[in-house]
Design a protein around this motif. Sequence first.
Motif, PDB file in Angstrom:
ATOM      1  N   PHE A 117       0.822  -1.213   0.000  1.00 51.31           N
ATOM      2  CA  PHE A 117       0.000   0.000   0.000  1.00 51.31           C
ATOM      3  C   PHE A 117       0.856   1.264   0.000  1.00 51.31           C
ATOM      4  N   ASN A 118       2.020   1.185  -0.646  1.00 50.21           N
ATOM      5  CA  ASN A 118       2.855   2.382  -0.717  1.00 50.21           C
ATOM      6  C   ASN A 118       2.522   3.170  -1.981  1.00 50.21           C
ATOM      7  N   TRP A 119       2.667   4.474  -1.902  1.00 47.95           N
ATOM      8  CA  TRP A 119       2.214   5.363  -2.982  1.00 47.95           C
ATOM      9  C   TRP A 119       2.958   5.115  -4.293  1.00 47.95           C
ATOM     10  N   GLU A 120       4.232   4.813  -4.219  1.00 48.54           N
ATOM     11  CA  GLU A 120       4.990   4.591  -5.456  1.00 48.54           C
ATOM     12  C   GLU A 120       4.423   3.408  -6.226  1.00 48.54           C
ATOM     13  N   LYS A 121       4.128   2.330  -5.520  1.00 47.08           N
ATOM     14  CA  LYS A 121       3.558   1.146  -6.155  1.00 47.08           C
ATOM     15  C   LYS A 121       2.183   1.449  -6.736  1.00 47.08           C
ATOM     16  N   ILE A 122       1.362   2.161  -5.972  1.00 49.73           N
ATOM     17  CA  ILE A 122      -0.005   2.470  -6.411  1.00 49.73           C
ATOM     18  C   ILE A 122       0.005   3.379  -7.634  1.00 49.73           C
ATOM     19  N   ASN A 123       0.857   4.409  -7.597  1.00 51.66           N
ATOM     20  CA  ASN A 123       0.992   5.271  -8.771  1.00 51.66           C
ATOM     21  C   ASN A 123       1.407   4.474  -9.998  1.00 51.66           C
ATOM     22  N   GLY A 124       2.353   3.558  -9.806  1.00 55.01           N
ATOM     23  CA  GLY A 124       2.808   2.728 -10.919  1.00 55.01           C
ATOM     24  C   GLY A 124       1.715   1.830 -11.471  1.00 55.01           C
ATOM     25  N   GLU A 125       0.867   1.303 -10.592  1.00 51.74           N
ATOM     26  CA  GLU A 125      -0.225   0.441 -11.035  1.00 51.74           C
ATOM     27  C   GLU A 125      -1.256   1.234 -11.830  1.00 51.74           C
ATOM     28  N   TYR A 126      -1.540   2.460 -11.397  1.00 41.36           N
ATOM     29  CA  TYR A 126      -2.460   3.305 -12.163  1.00 41.36           C
ATOM     30  C   TYR A 126      -1.888   3.624 -13.539  1.00 41.36           C
ATOM     31  N   LEU A 127      -0.619   3.981 -13.590  1.00 41.89           N
ATOM     32  CA  LEU A 127      -0.011   4.318 -14.881  1.00 41.89           C
ATOM     33  C   LEU A 127       0.008   3.096 -15.801  1.00 41.89           C
ATOM     34  N   GLN A 128       0.304   1.929 -15.250  1.00 43.30           N
ATOM     35  CA  GLN A 128       0.276   0.707 -16.059  1.00 43.30           C
ATOM     36  C   GLN A 128      -1.118   0.466 -16.622  1.00 43.30           C
ATOM     37  N   LEU A 129      -2.152   0.692 -15.789  1.00 38.21           N
ATOM     38  CA  LEU A 129      -3.530   0.545 -16.271  1.00 38.21           C
ATOM     39  C   LEU A 129      -3.807   1.537 -17.397  1.00 38.21           C
ATOM     40  N   PHE A 130      -3.372   2.775 -17.236  1.00 42.06           N
ATOM     41  CA  PHE A 130      -3.581   3.787 -18.277  1.00 42.06           C
ATOM     42  C   PHE A 130      -2.938   3.352 -19.590  1.00 42.06           C
ATOM     43  N   GLU A 131      -1.717   2.875 -19.490  1.00 38.50           N
ATOM     44  CA  GLU A 131      -0.994   2.466 -20.703  1.00 38.50           C
ATOM     45  C   GLU A 131      -1.688   1.296 -21.385  1.00 38.50           C
ATOM     46  N   GLU A 132      -2.179   0.348 -20.580  1.00 35.08           N
ATOM     47  CA  GLU A 132      -2.886  -0.803 -21.146  1.00 35.08           C
ATOM     48  C   GLU A 132      -4.209  -0.378 -21.777  1.00 35.08           C
ATOM     49  N   CYS A 133      -4.947   0.495 -21.102  1.00 33.59           N
ATOM     50  CA  CYS A 133      -6.224   0.976 -21.639  1.00 33.59           C
ATOM     51  C   CYS A 133      -6.013   1.764 -22.921  1.00 33.59           C
ATOM     52  N   PHE A 134      -4.994   2.578 -22.937  1.00 32.30           N
ATOM     53  CA  PHE A 134      -4.705   3.397 -24.111  1.00 32.30           C
ATOM     54  C   PHE A 134      -4.309   2.523 -25.301  1.00 32.30           C
ATOM     55  N   ALA A 135      -3.569   1.437 -24.999  1.00 32.22           N
ATOM     56  CA  ALA A 135      -3.087   0.569 -26.074  1.00 32.22           C
ATOM     57  C   ALA A 135      -4.212  -0.243 -26.706  1.00 32.22           C
ATOM     58  N   LYS A 136      -5.201  -0.639 -25.913  1.00 31.04           N
ATOM     59  CA  LYS A 136      -6.210  -1.557 -26.444  1.00 31.04           C
ATOM     60  C   LYS A 136      -7.565  -0.901 -26.731  1.00 31.04           C
ATOM     61  N   SER A 137      -7.726   0.363 -26.376  1.00 34.70           N
ATOM     62  CA  SER A 137      -9.030   0.997 -26.560  1.00 34.70           C
ATOM     63  C   SER A 137      -9.308   1.328 -28.023  1.00 34.70           C
ATOM     64  N   ASP A 138     -10.530   1.078 -28.455  1.00 34.25           N
ATOM     65  CA  ASP A 138     -10.949   1.458 -29.802  1.00 34.25           C
ATOM     66  C   ASP A 138     -10.915   2.965 -29.997  1.00 34.25           C
ATOM     67  N   LYS A 139     -11.044   3.706 -28.891  1.00 34.34           N
ATOM     68  CA  LYS A 139     -11.052   5.164 -28.994  1.00 34.34           C
ATOM     69  C   LYS A 139      -9.687   5.691 -29.480  1.00 34.34           C
ATOM     70  N   ARG A 140      -8.654   4.950 -29.188  1.00 38.62           N
ATOM     71  CA  ARG A 140      -7.339   5.375 -29.653  1.00 38.62           C
ATOM     72  C   ARG A 140      -7.306   5.383 -31.190  1.00 38.62           C
ATOM     73  N   LYS A 141      -7.934   4.368 -31.775  1.00 40.14           N
ATOM     74  CA  LYS A 141      -7.977   4.295 -33.230  1.00 40.14           C
ATOM     75  C   LYS A 141      -8.798   5.450 -33.809  1.00 40.14           C
ATOM     76  N   GLN A 142      -9.861   5.830 -33.101  1.00 43.93           N
ATOM     77  CA  GLN A 142     -10.703   6.925 -33.567  1.00 43.93           C
ATOM     78  C   GLN A 142      -9.952   8.253 -33.567  1.00 43.93           C
ATOM     79  N   ARG A 143      -8.956   8.362 -32.680  1.00 44.95           N
ATOM     80  CA  ARG A 143      -8.232   9.617 -32.536  1.00 44.95           C
ATOM     81  C   ARG A 143      -7.256   9.845 -33.676  1.00 44.95           C
ATOM     82  N   LYS A 144      -6.873   8.777 -34.379  1.00 41.54           N
ATOM     83  CA  LYS A 144      -5.869   8.906 -35.438  1.00 41.54           C
ATOM     84  C   LYS A 144      -6.457   9.535 -36.699  1.00 41.54           C
TER      85      LYS A 144
END
Length: 371
Positions: free
Chosen positions: A344-371
């Motif tokens: 429950f340390n902040w560095e780990k939690i921040n990293g988990e959120y950023l990893q989720l963002f990167e995964e969501c951004f990579a697989k979201s159909d909305k990313r394709k719409q933005r191009k």
Amino acid sequence: MKIAILGTRGVPNYYGGFEQFAEFFSVYLVEQGHEVYCYNSHDHPFQEKSFHGVNIIHQYDPEHKMGTFGQFIYDYNCIMDSRKRDFDIILQLGYTSNSIWYFLLPKKSIIITNMDGLEWKRTKYSKPVQQFLRFAERLAANSSDFLVSDSLGIQKFLKQKYKKESTYIAYGAYPFTNPDETILKEYGLEKEQYNMIMARFEPENNLDMVLEGVALNEDKTPILVIGKHQTKYGAYLKNKFKSHTNIKFIGGLYNLEHLNNLRYFSNLYFHGHSVGGTNPSLLEAMASKALVIAHHNDFNKGILKENSHYFSTAKEVKNILNTIKKNDNLQLVQNNFDAIVNEFNWEKINGEYLQLFEECFAKSDKRKQRK
């Protein structure tokens, strides 16, 4: 990525848990090279346009004039502004006053929502308000692209209720490592010769149950009751237990150094919360090496696991008071402290959120719409 954070009163934190997280996470994102925007109330104490590299967008917030309803207007203003800014990701913290505007969120932005706790279970709300909160919860669960649960209990609920998957990312706390026993003198206390409970004065936090257990017990060890008690429920509790001089209503206490030391040197620390996700005060108690005695429910068990003694009735509280001592349970205390350091340390939690963002951004159909 170009990222926005909605749903808080703003950063730096002057209010509560989501604001604290928004402050830590937004600065972390900037340090990782992302372009970050955080929405602040127009009357937020911090009036600059940038905070450690985080872009601050002030929006009109009439809560000071209109009360809770003003939050809906503030969220509306934030969402309408977000439509002009071409964000890759919008992180919504909570859903209470923003989910009704879901249809106004920008179509090409990826919407990630932290679903907070089960707000509709809070008995401080009237029946109509509870019904609205259920409605708002459903809107958020069904309209967001991705969901975050800050407790395993919330994750399980979303799966069962809405058939929705969510990513479990907990809340955080900083380990407390500098105890100062002299602070106890200011409160007339001695090390491990008192117990304590800290919570908002609301029925679902089970102060009544804990204090009933204290009243049933013949031992008169003091218990500190920390929280703003100038409420109707607070008046009820103070009147109910006025003959028990060992029950000491301290009021709200916001000096973190004092709080950490009171938790650290207490014998038993009762945590009665039964609604919501990962409660910040629970993690802070673990980080302060308190021996946590917790209300038995999925939310608390998801954090504490086997490293707590649990209660469900006033009689069980009484029995715990008679049989449990901190000094006999130091391994549980250490296990919880280690969980703060490792999980429950902040560095780990921040990293988990950023990893989720990167995964969501990579697989979201909305990313394709933005191009």
